[in-house]
Scaffold this motif. Structure first.
Motif, PDB file in Angstrom:
ATOM      1  N   ASP A  75      91.248 -26.778 -10.466  1.00  0.00           N
ATOM      2  CA  ASP A  75      92.700 -26.681 -10.676  1.00  0.00           C
ATOM      3  C   ASP A  75      93.027 -26.584 -12.161  1.00  0.00           C
ATOM      4  O   ASP A  75      93.991 -25.956 -12.555  1.00  0.00           O
ATOM      5  CB  ASP A  75      93.409 -27.930 -10.122  1.00  0.00           C
ATOM      6  CG  ASP A  75      93.285 -27.986  -8.607  1.00  0.00           C
ATOM      7  OD1 ASP A  75      93.135 -26.892  -8.001  1.00  0.00           O
ATOM      8  OD2 ASP A  75      93.301 -29.096  -8.053  1.00  0.00           O
ATOM      9  N   GLU A  89      91.212 -16.175 -10.302  1.00  0.00           N
ATOM     10  CA  GLU A  89      89.875 -15.760 -10.722  1.00  0.00           C
ATOM     11  C   GLU A  89      89.762 -14.237 -10.639  1.00  0.00           C
ATOM     12  O   GLU A  89      90.380 -13.618  -9.781  1.00  0.00           O
ATOM     13  CB  GLU A  89      88.824 -16.381  -9.792  1.00  0.00           C
ATOM     14  CG  GLU A  89      87.415 -15.941 -10.134  1.00  0.00           C
ATOM     15  CD  GLU A  89      86.386 -16.538  -9.193  1.00  0.00           C
ATOM     16  OE1 GLU A  89      85.733 -17.513  -9.597  1.00  0.00           O
ATOM     17  OE2 GLU A  89      86.259 -16.031  -8.057  1.00  0.00           O
ATOM     18  N   ARG A 137      89.866 -17.852 -14.298  1.00  0.00           N
ATOM     19  CA  ARG A 137      88.394 -17.830 -14.390  1.00  0.00           C
ATOM     20  C   ARG A 137      87.907 -16.387 -14.272  1.00  0.00           C
ATOM     21  O   ARG A 137      88.380 -15.643 -13.419  1.00  0.00           O
ATOM     22  CB  ARG A 137      87.781 -18.695 -13.294  1.00  0.00           C
ATOM     23  CG  ARG A 137      86.251 -18.820 -13.471  1.00  0.00           C
ATOM     24  CD  ARG A 137      85.695 -19.955 -12.643  1.00  0.00           C
ATOM     25  NE  ARG A 137      85.550 -19.575 -11.233  1.00  0.00           N
ATOM     26  CZ  ARG A 137      84.990 -20.377 -10.309  1.00  0.00           C
ATOM     27  NH1 ARG A 137      84.531 -21.582 -10.650  1.00  0.00           N
ATOM     28  NH2 ARG A 137      84.914 -19.984  -9.056  1.00  0.00           N
ATOM     29  N   MET A 144      77.456 -21.609  -9.570  1.00  0.00           N
ATOM     30  CA  MET A 144      78.363 -21.524  -8.434  1.00  0.00           C
ATOM     31  C   MET A 144      79.188 -22.796  -8.358  1.00  0.00           C
ATOM     32  O   MET A 144      78.664 -23.905  -8.405  1.00  0.00           O
ATOM     33  CB  MET A 144      77.553 -21.373  -7.149  1.00  0.00           C
ATOM     34  CG  MET A 144      76.859 -20.017  -7.047  1.00  0.00           C
ATOM     35  SD  MET A 144      76.956 -19.346  -5.408  1.00  0.00           S
ATOM     36  CE  MET A 144      76.211 -20.639  -4.464  1.00  0.00           C
ATOM     37  N   ALA A 145      80.491 -22.632  -8.268  1.00  0.00           N
ATOM     38  CA  ALA A 145      81.372 -23.792  -8.176  1.00  0.00           C
ATOM     39  C   ALA A 145      82.714 -23.321  -7.624  1.00  0.00           C
ATOM     40  O   ALA A 145      83.106 -22.169  -7.848  1.00  0.00           O
ATOM     41  CB  ALA A 145      81.583 -24.427  -9.554  1.00  0.00           C
ATOM     42  N   THR A 146      83.386 -24.195  -6.902  1.00  0.00           N
ATOM     43  CA  THR A 146      84.715 -23.820  -6.412  1.00  0.00           C
ATOM     44  C   THR A 146      85.674 -23.764  -7.598  1.00  0.00           C
ATOM     45  O   THR A 146      85.422 -24.370  -8.646  1.00  0.00           O
ATOM     46  CB  THR A 146      85.255 -24.839  -5.387  1.00  0.00           C
ATOM     47  OG1 THR A 146      85.137 -26.132  -5.965  1.00  0.00           O
ATOM     48  CG2 THR A 146      84.477 -24.760  -4.087  1.00  0.00           C
ATOM     49  N   LEU A 147      86.743 -22.999  -7.433  1.00  0.00           N
ATOM     50  CA  LEU A 147      87.688 -22.800  -8.526  1.00  0.00           C
ATOM     51  C   LEU A 147      88.379 -24.126  -8.844  1.00  0.00           C
ATOM     52  O   LEU A 147      88.994 -24.735  -7.972  1.00  0.00           O
ATOM     53  CB  LEU A 147      88.722 -21.745  -8.101  1.00  0.00           C
ATOM     54  CG  LEU A 147      89.592 -21.166  -9.209  1.00  0.00           C
ATOM     55  CD1 LEU A 147      88.742 -20.345 -10.176  1.00  0.00           C
ATOM     56  CD2 LEU A 147      90.694 -20.308  -8.591  1.00  0.00           C
TER      57      LEU A 147
END
Ligand code: AMP
Ligand code: MG
Length: 429
Positions: free
Chosen positions: A116, A67, A85, A111-114
């Motif tokens: 896969d 990211e 990202r 907002m979100a976790t990266l």
């Protein structure tokens, strides 16, 4: 009146204090904007060749390998079959040549976790959503010329290109004097024969609206000595003195003689309506020893630094005449003093006059009008009288947003005639 007017000396001000000031030198940029390629969207940096033909029904699945947020250097390079990202403003990671907005993927917004992996649901052309380095301005380019006023967008441009300080002209100081035995300061009772002094208020406001500093000298009685004394006060502190009233041919009109006593009367009477008896002059003042003006002192324009020239305007006292003659004569001179490249700085719009108008030939008339867009007229604009055109009718002045110009040789205009209208920024909507 503009002849020989030299812009005031310069000073350096910080960007935060530069609003409304006039640039005294051109400003070039040493940096490009944007300084580097960056993303215009929140999304995924990809190789455009990887996502050709991607669609909702047949998405292309890419592995997400990292990211880049705005303000951070990219760590990963985009290789075949992968994506990084990115957030808006982020540098483009090496290897990527397009951005796929998050809206065109299966990744959650916000907002979100990266993840896969990401499913790309729409193809992206080379360069898509990439803001190219130098696409806004290029290093070495001229940003602004000398003589422009610093507006909020121009301050943004200077801030974005890293200009913390600017060389600007000193603000003109304008002393405003009302004259007339009948005048009563606003807020005090009128008495038997008084009227409120509205010219001091409108003139100070016009001075400020023109971007200068106003010094209110109050009211002088119609007595030669009193007017001379007040003019001297103004001359001592200001770059220009604007008096109203007492310039006509009445038995108590002392302002012209007072100009002669403190300096020189250069001109009296102009062929305009309203405002005919305008007086213009100047006074030459010896300055005390030492730097004349501010920290920099030198105005660098060849003027004799040991004297200053103070311009004197005597405007007719009728409130509409006062307003209009300030607009026509004082404001351009004030803007030139302030360093503006464009002295008038007013837009002219050609409009159709709604009502007919007659006047005597020989003077240029300035009608107080409401200028409004009108799709039914060929010019696209109509100008209707804002009210009575007498030079004492303040209500029409308050209603007007423009001055329609009727040339001196014209004595009658029919309804529907085309006129140039000077648009008054300060006119209400
Ligand atoms: P004057 O130019 O002195 O002959 O004044 C012309 C008209 O303007 C007279 O009716 C004055 O009462 C009026 N007038 C003059 N000075 C002012 C002022 N400061 N505020 C409002 N009206 C004024
Ligand atoms: Mg008077």
């Amino acid at each position: 009146m503009l002849a020989g007017v030299i812009p005031l000396p310069t000073e350096r001000v910080s960007l935060g204090r530069a609003l409304g000031r006039v640039l005294a030198e051109p400003v070039d940029t040493r940096v490009s904007l944007p300084p580097w390629d960056n993303s215009a969207m929140d999304g995924f940096a990809v190789r455009s060749g990887d996502v050709t033909g991607a669609s909702m029904s047949e998405p292309t699945i890419l592995e997400v390998i990292g990211e880049v947020a705005a303000g951070h250097a990219p760590e990963a390079s985009v290789r075949e079959g992968t994506a990084v990202r990115v957030l808006t403003g982020a540098l483009i990671p090496p290897g990527a040549d397009a951005i796929v907005p998050v809206e065109d993927t299966d990744a959650p917004r916000g907002m979100a976790t990266l993840p896969d992996r990401v499913a790309i649901q729409r193809g992206a052309a080379t360069g898509a959503h990439i803001r190219v380095a130098g696409g806004d301005v290029r290093a070495g380019e001229r940003l602004l010329g000398a003589g422009v006023r610093l507006t909020p967008p121009r301050l943004a441009l200077l801030a974005a290109t890293g200009h913390a300080e600017l060389l600007v002209h000193r603000l003109p100081r304008v002393a405003v004097l009302a004259t007339g035995d009948e005048l009563v300061p606003v807020g005090e009772p009128l008495g038997a024969a008084g009227i409120h002094d509205s010219n001091s208020v409108s003139l100070c406001a016009q001075v400020r609206a023109a971007g200068a500093e106003a010094i209110d000298l109050g009211i002088a009685r119609d007595r030669f000595e009193e007017v001379v004394a007040r003019l001297r006060d103004g001359i001592a502190t200001a770059d220009m003195v604007v008096a109203s009233g007492g310039v006509s041919v009445g038995a108590h009109d002392v302002v012209r003689d007072a100009f002669g006593a403190v300096g020189t009367l250069d001109l009296w009477r102009v062929a305009v309506q309203p405002g005919k008896p305008l007086a213009f002059g100047h006074a030459e003042v010896q300055l005390p020893e030492g730097p004349a003006d501010g920290p920099e002192g030198d105005d660098g324009n060849g003027a004799d630094p040991s004297t200053k020239r103070v311009l004197l305007f005597g405007l007719p006292g009728n409130p509409v005449s006062t307003f209009v003659t300030f607009e026509l004569f004082v404001r351009p001179v004030l803007r030139r003093l302030a360093g503006h490249a464009d002295a008038t700085g007013r837009m002219l719009i050609r409009a159709e006059l709604v009502e007919p108008f007659t006047k005597s030939a020989g003077r240029r008339a300035f009608l107080r009008v409401r200028l409004e867009p009108d799709p039914d007229r060929a010019s696209g604009w109509r100008a209707s009288m804002a009210g009575g055109q007498g030079s004492h009718v303040i209500s029409a002045l308050a209603e007007a947003n423009g001055l329609a110009i009727v040339p001196e040789e014209v004595d009658a205009l029919p309804a529907g005639a085309l006129v140039d209208v000077m648009v008054l920024d300060e006119g209400g909507n």
